[in-house]
Design an enzyme around this catalytic site. Structure first.
Site, PDB file in Angstrom:
ATOM      1  N   GLU A 146       1.208  -1.231   0.169  1.00  0.00           N
ATOM      2  CA  GLU A 146      -0.219   0.458  -0.374  1.00  0.00           C
ATOM      3  C   GLU A 146       0.959   1.103  -0.456  1.00  0.00           C
ATOM      4  OE1 GLU A 146      -2.477  -0.930   3.453  1.00  0.00           O
ATOM      5  OE2 GLU A 146      -3.729  -2.531   2.475  1.00  0.00           O
ATOM      6  N   GLU A 157       7.657 -21.427   8.189  1.00  0.00           N
ATOM      7  CA  GLU A 157       8.047 -20.741   9.585  1.00  0.00           C
ATOM      8  C   GLU A 157       9.086 -21.125  10.223  1.00  0.00           C
ATOM      9  OE1 GLU A 157       5.110 -21.323  13.054  1.00  0.00           O
ATOM     10  OE2 GLU A 157       4.351 -20.648  11.013  1.00  0.00           O
TER      11      GLU A 157
END
Length: 311
Positions: free
Chosen positions: A94, A125
């Site tokens: 963004e 992860e």
């Protein structure tokens, strides 16, 4: 295959985390009316801003350090797994339309790569080496900042990213939702937002996810304010890539200058649609090329460029 002793050790570790705590008072939540569940969830969410407020000094210190690095050409890199990684990618994506940054300036890394945005990548992860490889692929530099994001504060990918970055002289931030986390300890700036146990046991996409989103909003937005990407509370570096944003650009110029529509259109035409430059031509009484030069000399800070304008 995970060994039984390792599994038990991991289970015992999770049981000590606030984000994983079981709440017996909610054990019958599935039997409640929908409206009551919604009230409970809304009440839980309302506690998150206070948890963030308790860590504002640490957040502000991290932002000042990030802005210093970025002013020297450094990049801001988020690194996380699962929900934490997705939130980092979201915040990074963004920044170009909001602040006209290059996509390489704010980067989101998620364990397992882009496909992990929509699909769980098993085991990704758990690898510090994967994080190091991802950062090596970016050609990490000393002026860069790496923000490791992990609700538990123990995710190897996030910790590995911070450790790799710190070893290379980059600035590091560790954002977690548990106290005394390994992630915060590994970073130059540790930010621990403790919002308490989740409505659904261990579902850290809820309050922990909201807390992380609020902090990431602050890290990117206030850093961009410090870098001169705004004029007051106006997004003067917005990139007008569609009709809505073109309309917003005109409105921003109008709010900043109070000029008539015709003058705004002329200013935007003279500056190739660059909002900041258009404002400078109107308020500073200069032409497009002069506005561009003044902004370059002031490192993009509109207030400094206005002060240097002949008018």
């Amino acid at each position: 295959m995970t060994s039984m002793p390792h599994y038990r050790s991991l289970q015992a570790e999770l049981e000590t985390l606030t984000t994983e705590a079981f709440r017996p008072e909610l054990a019958e939540i599935d039997r409640l009316p929908t409206l009551e569940i919604a009230r409970l969830m809304n009440g839980e969410d309302a506690t998150v801003p206070a948890a963030v407020a308790a860590r504002l000094p640490q957040i502000a210190a991290a932002i000042d350090a990030i802005a210093d690095r970025m002013a020297r050409g450094g990049r801001l890199v988020y690194a996380g797994a699962g929900t934490a990684g997705r939130l980092g990618v979201l915040d990074a994506s963004e920044c170009p339309p909001t602040f006209n940054t290059d996509p390489s300036e704010v980067v989101g890394l998620i364990a397992g790569g882009p496909s992990a945005m929509v699909t769980s990548i098993e085991g990704a992860e758990d690898s510090k080496e994967l994080a190091a490889g991802d950062l090596a692929g970016l050609g990490l530099r000393a002026d860069d900042t790496v923000v490791g994001v992990s609700a538990s504060g123990r995710t190897p990918y996030a910790i590995g990213a911070v450790e790799y970055a710190r070893a290379r002289g980059a600035l590091t931030v560790g954002l977690s939702c548990n106290s005394d986390s390994a992630l915060a300890a590994a970073a130059d700036h540790g930010i621990e937002i403790v919002a308490g146990p989740e409505l659904l046991t261990g579902s850290t996409r809820l309050k922990a996810g909201t807390a992380q989103k609020l902090v990431l909003n602050m890290l990117s937005t206030i850093t961009m304010i410090r870098l001169g990407k705004t004029y007051g509370n106006l997004m003067v570096d917005v990139r007008a890539s569609n009709e809505k944003l073109r309309a917003r650009s005109r409105r921003i110029v109008a709010l900043a200058t109070g000029a008539a529509d015709e003058e705004i259109e002329r200013a935007l035409a003279a500056t190739d649609g660059e909002v900041k430059n258009a404002i400078l031509t109107i308020l500073g009484g200069v032409d497009g090329p002069t506005a561009a030069r003044l902004l370059e000399e002031s490192d993009g800070h509109l207030r400094a460029a206005l002060a240097a304008a002949p008018r």
